[in-house]
Design a protein around this motif. Structure first.
Motif, short mmCIF file in Angstrom:
data_model
loop_
_atom_site.label_atom_id
_atom_site.label_comp_id
_atom_site.label_asym_id
_atom_site.label_seq_id
_atom_site.Cartn_x
_atom_site.Cartn_y
_atom_site.Cartn_z
N THR A 1 0.43 -1.56 0.56
CA THR A 1 -0.08 0.00 -0.29
C THR A 1 0.62 1.41 -0.23
O THR A 1 0.21 2.35 -1.06
N ALA A 2 2.36 1.04 0.49
CA ALA A 2 2.82 2.56 -0.06
C ALA A 2 3.41 3.35 -1.41
O ALA A 2 3.38 4.31 -0.94
N ARG A 3 2.92 2.54 -2.08
CA ARG A 3 2.70 2.76 -3.89
C ARG A 3 1.89 3.53 -3.72
O ARG A 3 1.54 4.45 -4.57
N LEU A 4 0.56 3.16 -2.64
CA LEU A 4 -0.62 4.32 -3.40
C LEU A 4 -0.86 5.67 -3.44
O LEU A 4 -0.16 6.24 -1.44
N PRO A 5 -1.41 6.59 -3.75
CA PRO A 5 -1.79 7.86 -2.76
C PRO A 5 -1.77 8.38 -1.46
O PRO A 5 -3.06 7.38 -0.68
N PRO A 6 -1.75 9.30 -0.94
CA PRO A 6 -2.39 9.05 0.38
C PRO A 6 -3.88 8.99 1.16
O PRO A 6 -3.98 7.88 1.64
#
Length: 205
Positions: free
Chosen positions: A30-35
């Motif tokens: 999920t770190a790849r996702l926008p905030p």
């Protein structure tokens, strides 16, 4: 603690540590996702312990940002059923299901949840955040009233084998600002988790 802020319980913090550790370095990280998308996805996974939602949910970061702004400006939050409303922890919500005349709804060819959408729209007018977690027919009804509702966001996550996938596909095809998912999964807890993520973002920007 500043007014209106939220204190996170240690159990919740540990839950987030676990889910992030399980996803770290995988295709579902999920770190790849926008905030804001990450906030919604992780809140749903936290609420369900179902990692499949990382790939299943469909979010739009711009729409989520606009929804957070609308919530901060006190846009009404409307739910399809009381179970969905019960899971929303920081905001009073509108749910008109209990006000529906079931005989009149049946005469109009509507389920009670679908009829409640019309009653709620009469109350809140355009610009609300709509949170639908149980009833595909409520989402279908909202789509027919979209020109009047002009929703700030539709969280369309109804669950079920009959009509749920189709209603969510129709939501995405309508081009409304939305959170949805591709599968038959969903439910009140999932929809409430999604809107809670945005409400918490407003409390702790």
């Amino acid at each position: 603690m500043t007014p209106g802020s939220r204190v996170t319980h240690p159990i919740e913090l540990r839950s987030y540590e676990i889910l992030r550790a399980r996803l770290d370095g995988t295709s579902l990280d999920t770190a790849r996702l926008p905030p804001l998308t990450r906030a919604v996805v992780e809140r749903v996974v936290h609420a369900t312990a179902d990692i499949d939602y990382v790939a299943d949910l469909v979010c739009d970061e711009t729409a989520l940002g606009a929804a957070v702004a609308a919530i901060a400006a006190h846009a009404p939050v409307v739910t399809d059923v009381r179970m969905t409303a019960a899971g929303i922890t920081t905001r009073n919500v509108v749910c008109r299901l209990g006000d529906v005349d079931p005989v009149a709804a049946a005469r109009d060819g509507l389920t009670r949840s679908a009829a409640a959408v019309g009653l709620a729209l009469d109350e809140v007018g355009p610009g609300a955040v709509w949170v639908i977690g149980c009833a595909p027919t409520a989402l279908e009804r909202l789509l027919t009233l979209a020109d009047l509702a002009r929703p700030a966001l539709v969280i369309g996550l109804p669950v079920g084998f009959v009509g749920a996938v189709e209603a969510k596909e129709a939501l995405r095809a309508a081009g409304l600002p939305a959170v949805s998912n591709r599968s038959e999964k969903g439910g009140a807890a999932v929809a409430a988790a999604a809107v809670n993520a945005l409400l918490y973002e407003g409390l702790n920007p």
